[in-house]
Design a protein around this motif. Structure first.
Motif, PDB file in Angstrom:
ATOM      1  N   ARG A   8      -2.345   0.238  -4.540  1.00 22.25           N
ATOM      2  CA  ARG A   8      -2.650  -0.938  -3.997  1.00 22.25           C
ATOM      3  C   ARG A   8      -3.627  -2.097  -4.750  1.00 22.25           C
ATOM      4  O   ARG A   8      -3.687  -1.772  -5.644  1.00 22.25           O
ATOM      5  CB  ARG A   8      -3.977  -0.314  -2.782  1.00 22.25           C
ATOM      6  CG  ARG A   8      -4.665   0.719  -3.470  1.00 22.25           C
ATOM      7  CD  ARG A   8      -5.381   0.899  -1.454  1.00 22.25           C
ATOM      8  NE  ARG A   8      -7.229   1.714  -2.901  1.00 22.25           N
ATOM      9  CZ  ARG A   8      -8.255   1.471  -2.598  1.00 22.25           C
ATOM     10  NH1 ARG A   8      -7.937   0.107  -2.229  1.00 22.25           N
ATOM     11  NH2 ARG A   8      -9.348   2.185  -2.963  1.00 22.25           N
ATOM     12  N   ASN A  50      -3.660  -5.093  -8.940  1.00 22.37           N
ATOM     13  CA  ASN A  50      -2.789  -3.718  -8.283  1.00 22.37           C
ATOM     14  C   ASN A  50      -2.588  -2.363  -9.005  1.00 22.37           C
ATOM     15  O   ASN A  50      -2.350  -2.699  -9.745  1.00 22.37           O
ATOM     16  CB  ASN A  50      -1.003  -4.516  -7.734  1.00 22.37           C
ATOM     17  CG  ASN A  50      -1.214  -5.676  -7.788  1.00 22.37           C
ATOM     18  OD1 ASN A  50      -1.993  -5.745  -6.436  1.00 22.37           O
ATOM     19  ND2 ASN A  50      -0.403  -6.923  -8.125  1.00 22.37           N
ATOM     20  N   ASP A  59       0.749  -1.149   0.142  1.00 19.79           N
ATOM     21  CA  ASP A  59       0.018   0.059   0.326  1.00 19.79           C
ATOM     22  C   ASP A  59       0.536   0.995  -0.111  1.00 19.79           C
ATOM     23  O   ASP A  59       1.847   1.390   1.244  1.00 19.79           O
ATOM     24  CB  ASP A  59      -0.990  -0.230   1.314  1.00 19.79           C
ATOM     25  CG  ASP A  59      -1.381   1.066   1.016  1.00 19.79           C
ATOM     26  OD1 ASP A  59      -1.914   1.800   1.102  1.00 19.79           O
ATOM     27  OD2 ASP A  59      -3.166   0.479   1.785  1.00 19.79           O
TER      28      ASP A  59
END
Lengths: 128, 128, 128, 128
Positions: C109, C117, C92
């Motif tokens: 993220r 992603n 993250d």
């Protein structure tokens, strides 16, 4: 030049078999950490990447053969986010190292029982 | 599915040109950090690696073209330690991103004046 | 030296916002393709790696802030094969780029809905 | 669980010393191909990266120690393009593997005479 100008840097007790095992480890560590993460969309991308990995192994000293097979599900190639990236578990790699008279065949593949991408030695011997 | 199912995650003020510039940056960051370090020994290794890098760029969303040229001196291919590894400065990369009506052409190459491998935007426009 | 000695290599129509978006893309492409694959065993390994990734982003031009949080299950640290490796979906990442008066905040993220992603722009603006 | 649940995948003739040499090779291949390319600007960035590389080695099976020293010239930290990236030649790495009673100490460093970043075995022995 002698067959291995770097030999003098190794401890004198290192046998040819041990050296070949060491070189095999380097090659498989390279494959895992250099190539995982490459984006792949089409079946042709996979085929050519297998060759590039084989070439990379064989470029380094004393690696005389390499065979790479990538087992991977590709997504719907028309959707922008449905491609994949190479993961270590997708790779089935076999390499051969020859150092002096010693030959090591080593492999990398996902072992389900261990849930682990294992690098291991399949064969080790000294040629006559 | 709409042409970009991820669009809603971006701030609403992001223009198509800005998005295309962002995507071009991702692609060039990928090229630099994924491929440098690959061992190379033969001229054929270089040619096929160029294609793999081009394929990797085009696998990702909104990258419609990529051209990679690797300029590298190979050593004496018969000596064990005289191979080389790909460095960022060896790469001359041109990519094209198309997002909506916006087109960005971006490049990566070593700039002698800066002694820096610069990723930069060569062209940015909105199609009619 | 002017604030950006490389500006002349960019097309003259590139706005500061577009340049900032491009730089943000480079940073996130770097994070994904440089760091995934790192072996991790202990909680302390994770904490220090977060800092290394933040430092790497901030080392590059015009990146003024970075915050990295790694969400990962570690195995039983006493068993030899029960460690893990960093995957992109574990990260993250939030970064801030400032170029001229333009500020871009971008993120990376895993988006469950897309099973992807995603690198995206959370904020883009020009300072007064 | 036995000390090595993966032992059965290795050829039965592989000695503990050979296995330890193989594991040392994997570790050094990982270091070279995972970490080169990381951007570095400040002296603190270097210190913490050394620890991350040491942790990564020790995360993997049978690696009981690692010491990494990065020798690198940093640029003028105030200029945007004057940072550097980690290269293999900047690394001085020493690792220790213990497998069964076998101990291998291996190293990675640039050897000027060979103009090569050599991974080699400094010590190999079987404990009493």
């Amino acid at each position: 030049m002698s067959f291995d100008p770097a030999k003098k840097y190794f401890h004198k007790d290192v046998t040819d078999r041990e050296r070949a095992a060491f070189e095999a480890g380097i090659a498989l560590g390279m494959v895992i950490h250099q190539f995982t993460g490459i984006p792949l969309r089409r079946r042709e991308d996979v085929k050519i990447l297998e060759q590039v990995i084989e070439n990379a192994v064989k470029a380094q000293p004393f690696k005389i053969d390499a065979k790479v097979s990538i087992n991977i599900d590709l997504g719907n190639t028309d959707e922008p986010y449905e491609y994949t990236t190479l993961k270590t578990k997708n790779m089935d790699v076999k390499i051969t190292v020859k150092y002096g008279r010693a030959v090591v065949k080593a492999a990398l593949r996902h072992i389900d029982e261990l849930d682990y991408n294992l690098a291991y030695i399949e064969e080790i011997r000294e040629e006559e």
